[in-house]
Write an enzyme that holds these catalytic residues in place. Structure first.
Site, PDB file in Angstrom:
ATOM      1  N   SER A 246       0.834  -1.189   0.000  1.00  0.00           N
ATOM      2  CA  SER A 246       0.000   0.000   0.000  1.00  0.00           C
ATOM      3  C   SER A 246       0.876   1.249   0.000  1.00  0.00           C
ATOM      4  O   SER A 246       1.720   1.413  -0.875  1.00  0.00           O
ATOM      5  CB  SER A 246      -0.951  -0.054   1.201  1.00  0.00           C
ATOM      6  OG  SER A 246      -1.968   0.900   1.095  1.00  0.00           O
ATOM      7  N   ASP A 473      -8.674  -3.977  -6.367  1.00  0.00           N
ATOM      8  CA  ASP A 473      -8.170  -3.395  -5.122  1.00  0.00           C
ATOM      9  C   ASP A 473      -8.949  -2.109  -4.819  1.00  0.00           C
ATOM     10  O   ASP A 473      -9.029  -1.227  -5.662  1.00  0.00           O
ATOM     11  CB  ASP A 473      -6.675  -3.084  -5.271  1.00  0.00           C
ATOM     12  CG  ASP A 473      -6.011  -2.720  -3.958  1.00  0.00           C
ATOM     13  OD1 ASP A 473      -6.570  -1.897  -3.202  1.00  0.00           O
ATOM     14  OD2 ASP A 473      -4.913  -3.238  -3.690  1.00  0.00           O
ATOM     15  N   HIS A 501      -7.200  -5.779  -0.915  1.00  0.00           N
ATOM     16  CA  HIS A 501      -6.098  -4.823  -0.960  1.00  0.00           C
ATOM     17  C   HIS A 501      -4.778  -5.562  -0.764  1.00  0.00           C
ATOM     18  O   HIS A 501      -4.566  -6.193   0.263  1.00  0.00           O
ATOM     19  CB  HIS A 501      -6.298  -3.777   0.133  1.00  0.00           C
ATOM     20  CG  HIS A 501      -5.285  -2.678   0.136  1.00  0.00           C
ATOM     21  ND1 HIS A 501      -4.815  -2.088  -1.013  1.00  0.00           N
ATOM     22  CD2 HIS A 501      -4.651  -2.055   1.166  1.00  0.00           C
ATOM     23  CE1 HIS A 501      -3.949  -1.149  -0.704  1.00  0.00           C
ATOM     24  NE2 HIS A 501      -3.827  -1.116   0.616  1.00  0.00           N
TER      25      HIS A 501
END
Length: 532
Positions: A246, A473, A501
């Protein structure tokens, strides 16, 4: 999408069987692409200045005043029940004025390579955020649950970025103040509610300025990436090996842009696109959450007990919006002094979008809310905010805002700009668009001017870098991974066709095998490999 709302990491918050990635304050914001500090070398561009500028590396010759930091030796001690080692890394508060600004103390942890096999070096991990504790991630997940073959060959390493958890943490509000902040309506229906929201943003920003002092202006992603290079040297490694998820992908890509010759094996999972401005980032993420909701709704409406009814995903979205409106008018009791407000309910729903394993929890929580029990959705919201059962908040939300507001100019400067953009955000997501548009206003009131701008990271001369993108995502849309892989001169794109994610260690043998092979042999996968 902007600071004080949605954000976050990978595999750090466990809610029953689900791993949620989240963060930030009051409602719902997400990880923002950050940018370079103009005083530290990379090219600078103005707000909304058209095509992003190229991100330039730092000089390879080490400045004299930084040499003591690079020469330091870490003193390790047992920690976390003697299963790990911990140390403290010194870094300059201000890399432009290392002698005048004083030092920061950064928390570092290590799990030594277990063998068998030859040790390959140190593998630094970061779960994202910004604001997620890398040390907590290492000790609670990566150090014991990463693939055994990787842990056998690498010393697993984590450093909490400056401003985060054990590294001079940013602080903004008391726990009671944070409770009030998270309840504020982020889809205001009147001028008075707009005023309440902007007052909340101002109060949050003022609290950060009062409680965090000089650190607040020195928690940028560029500075955190420079800290990682100091750590690399202190560990005695010539190259940096890294897995970032991320926001951690932006941190890793920034490192590659600053120090391309020192790049070892870099895995960037759930990639951010550094070439986008804050408004575009927020809108793209709004669309990402709509995509994730539609996947959830498609699964839900095929079940007899779906709390959003049967039929189309559009109808399910309308029923969820109706539920939000009902909660806005009549907050739902939770069996505690805290009621479930629309803002908290929205956060609870969004938190479950990060991992499809949370969908059963969300179905049950929505069913309970429709029956006037808000406690399950409140628990999802609390997990997202890292609020524990005693009512104490972790530092995650505060660090998230501090980094995001420093890394990019605010998406919106005033409520009028939000009003003009709401229709565009609602087109991106009929379900979440209005809330996420207002969430993107929070940096407008930040006390420290942004030091970064959008830019392209090419990292010319770097070793092969593996960029991983998931097609559905919610927080880091797949298009961002494609963009980052194309920007990086040595980028290789690995695609996971699925939900949730990030992709590594989330159940795909194809993804895990490909990444493990890269980490253990430096062999990048064939062009455009796809896994399902």
């Amino acid at each position: 999408m902007d600071t004080s709302r949605l954000l976050r990491t990978s595999s750090t918050v466990v809610v029953t069987a689900a791993l949620l990635i989240s963060g930030c304050a009051s409602g719902t914001a997400t990880p923002r692409a950050a940018a370079s500090a103009r005083s530290q070398g990379p090219a600078d561009v103005g707000d909304d200045a058209g095509p992003a500028q190229r991100f330039a590396p730092l000089p390879t010759e080490l400045p004299v005043e930084l040499r003591p930091y690079y020469a330091q030796k870490l003193t390790w001690r047992s920690c976390a029940g003697d299963r790990f080692e911990c140390a403290t890394l010194r870094a300059p508060l201000d890399y432009d004025r290392p002698r005048a600004g004083g030092d920061l103390k950064l928390a570092v942890s290590r799990k030594k390579a277990t063998g068998p096999g030859k040790r390959l070096g140190s593998l630094l991990v970061n779960p994202g955020g910004p604001g997620g504790s890398a040390v907590g991630y290492l000790q609670g997940y990566a150090g014991t649950r990463y693939p055994a073959a990787v842990r056998a060959r690498y010393d697993m390493i984590a450093v909490d970025p400056r401003g985060v958890a054990g590294s001079e943490p940013v602080s903004c509000l008391s726990d009671a103040e944070m409770d009030a902040y998270t309840r504020v309506d982020v889809s205001p229906d009147s001028p008075s509610e707009v005023g309440e929201l902007t007052d909340a943003y101002r109060g949050f920003a003022d609290g950060c300025a009062k409680r965090s002092g000089k650190v607040l202006g020195h928690v940028s992603t560029v500075e955190a990436a420079r800290d990682m290079d100091v750590l690399r040297a202190a560990l005695g490694d010539d190259k940096l090996h890294y897995v970032g998820a991320s926001y951690g992908t932006f941190l890793g890509a920034t490192y590659a842009g600053l120090f391309p010759s020192r790049v070892g094996r870099l895995v960037l999972d759930g990639a951010l696109d550094p070439s986008l401005d804050a408004r575009r980032v927020n809108r793209d993420q709004t669309a990402g959450f709509q995509t994730a909701f539609e996947s959830f709704a498609k699964d839900c409406v095929g079940r007899a007990d779906c709390p959003l009814g049967t039929g189309s995903t559009g109808a399910a979205g309308d029923r969820l919006k109706d539920l939000f409106k009902r909660i806005d008018t009549h907050p739902v009791p939770t069996g505690t002094p805290r009621e479930l407000t629309e803002s908290l309910a929205t956060t609870g729903v969004i938190s479950a979008m990060y991992d499809e394993r949370a969908w059963p929890l969300l179905r049950a929580a929505l069913r309970a809310a429709r029956n006037n029990d808000g406690s399950p959705l409140l628990k999802l919201s609390d997990a997202y905010y890292e609020r524990d059962q005693r009512g104490s908040y972790a530092n995650l939300m505060y660090a998230n805002s501090a980094v995001n507001c420093l890394d990019l100019p605010a998406a919106f400067r005033n409520p009028a700009e939000v009003h003009s953009a709401v229709a565009d955000f609602k087109e991106a997501s009929p379900v979440f668009g209005e809330s996420l548009a207002w969430a993107a206003l929070s940096c407008a009131y930040w006390s420290v001017p942004a030091t970064g701008r959008p830019h392209r990271i090419e990292a010319q001369g770097a070793a092969p870098i593996l960029v991983v993108g998931t097609t559905r995502d919610p927080a880091t849309p797949y298009a961002w991974a494609r963009s980052l892989a194309s920007q990086l001169s040595s980028g290789h794109l690995l695609t996971y066709e699925g939900d949730g994610h990030t992709a590594y260690t989330r159940g795909s043998d194809c993804i895990d095998t490909t990444i493990n092979d890269y980490l253990l042999t430096t062999t990048a996968p064939p062009a455009a490999r796809k896994c399902t």
